[in-house]
Design a protein around this motif. Sequence first.
Motif, short mmCIF file in Angstrom:
data_model
loop_
_atom_site.label_atom_id
_atom_site.label_comp_id
_atom_site.label_asym_id
_atom_site.label_seq_id
_atom_site.Cartn_x
_atom_site.Cartn_y
_atom_site.Cartn_z
N TYR A 1 0.85 -1.20 0.00
CA TYR A 1 0.00 0.00 0.00
C TYR A 1 0.88 1.25 0.00
CZ TYR A 1 -3.79 3.16 1.30
OH TYR A 1 -4.71 4.17 1.32
N SER B 1 3.23 -6.77 5.85
CA SER B 1 1.87 -6.58 5.36
C SER B 1 1.71 -7.02 3.90
CB SER B 1 1.47 -5.11 5.49
OG SER B 1 2.26 -4.29 4.63
N LEU C 1 -1.07 -9.79 2.92
CA LEU C 1 -2.19 -9.43 2.06
C LEU C 1 -2.20 -10.27 0.79
CD1 LEU C 1 -2.19 -5.53 2.41
CD2 LEU C 1 -3.77 -7.17 3.44
N ARG D 1 -5.32 -12.57 -0.34
CA ARG D 1 -5.99 -12.41 -1.64
C ARG D 1 -6.08 -13.75 -2.36
NH1 ARG D 1 -3.32 -7.27 -1.77
NH2 ARG D 1 -1.47 -8.24 -2.68
#
Length: 295
Positions: free
Chosen positions: A237, A281, A285, A289
């Motif tokens: 991100y 992270s 993630l 997913r």
Amino acid sequence: MTQDARDQERKQTPQSASPEGQKAEDNDEGSQNSVSNEDLATVFLRETEVVEEAVEDGKKVRRKGIYLLPNLFTTSALFSGFFAVVAGINGEFTSAAVAIFIAMVLDGLDGRVARMTNTQSAFGAEYDSLADMISFGMAPALVAFTWILQDIGKTGWVVAFLYVACAALRLARFNVQIGSVDKKWFIGLPSPSAAALVAASVWTFHSFDADALGFKLLMLFVVAAAGVLMVSNIRYYSFKDLDFKKPVPFVVLLAVVLGFVMISVEPSVMLLLLFGAYVCSGPILAVMRKATPKS
């Protein structure tokens, strides 16, 4: 007339200059006058001027010079990275780690200042990338190597070089992907975050005088993992979609203040936990997913 008399007469009679010779003499005199009339500093400035093509009002124009303000931040970040290298060589590992974090702050400011003042340029982008290579590529690897990786022998400097090479590849890939990927995500771990993880690890473990074999192997893993994650396709991100101009609940400001207080209590540990969580992270993630069934 004798030969001596003829030679004497030839010396006394002036020879008429040819038109070509006269023209060459005039050109030499003109060039000497132009050089003498032009200051040496002016010549240096003209020969070293930066000229780049830019698009203004939909038209390509040739622009001379560079923007000073954003490049001052980039230069400051470059200096911090170089200082980290020197401090690491001198055994001042806490100062080296702090310098890398200062370089992170300055690197985050130069781009924002350029966008706020509308002073973006191709020169600034290339200069920023080269500065990042020193601050977030060479500096963390050398600091980690001079602190503990050199005790492992050949494996230590191979892993340090792996990190440097991955940082260079990460920056090169980022430069060619600008404008073609979603700004919400980074493809691969950003080099400043990788450098922050390595610097925080050195700062924390050095503060605790951690020099056992287990910590050496842990640093070996941290440096290698940070390098591999930089060139991976794992998405991170980017926080670029956050709008700081919109109003937020009061509790958000309270959380920010609390975060600063926690970091000030034990900066090395808190920064290690913070950037360690960010580094983890991405893989977490990615696994989530893949585990989530597509509707």
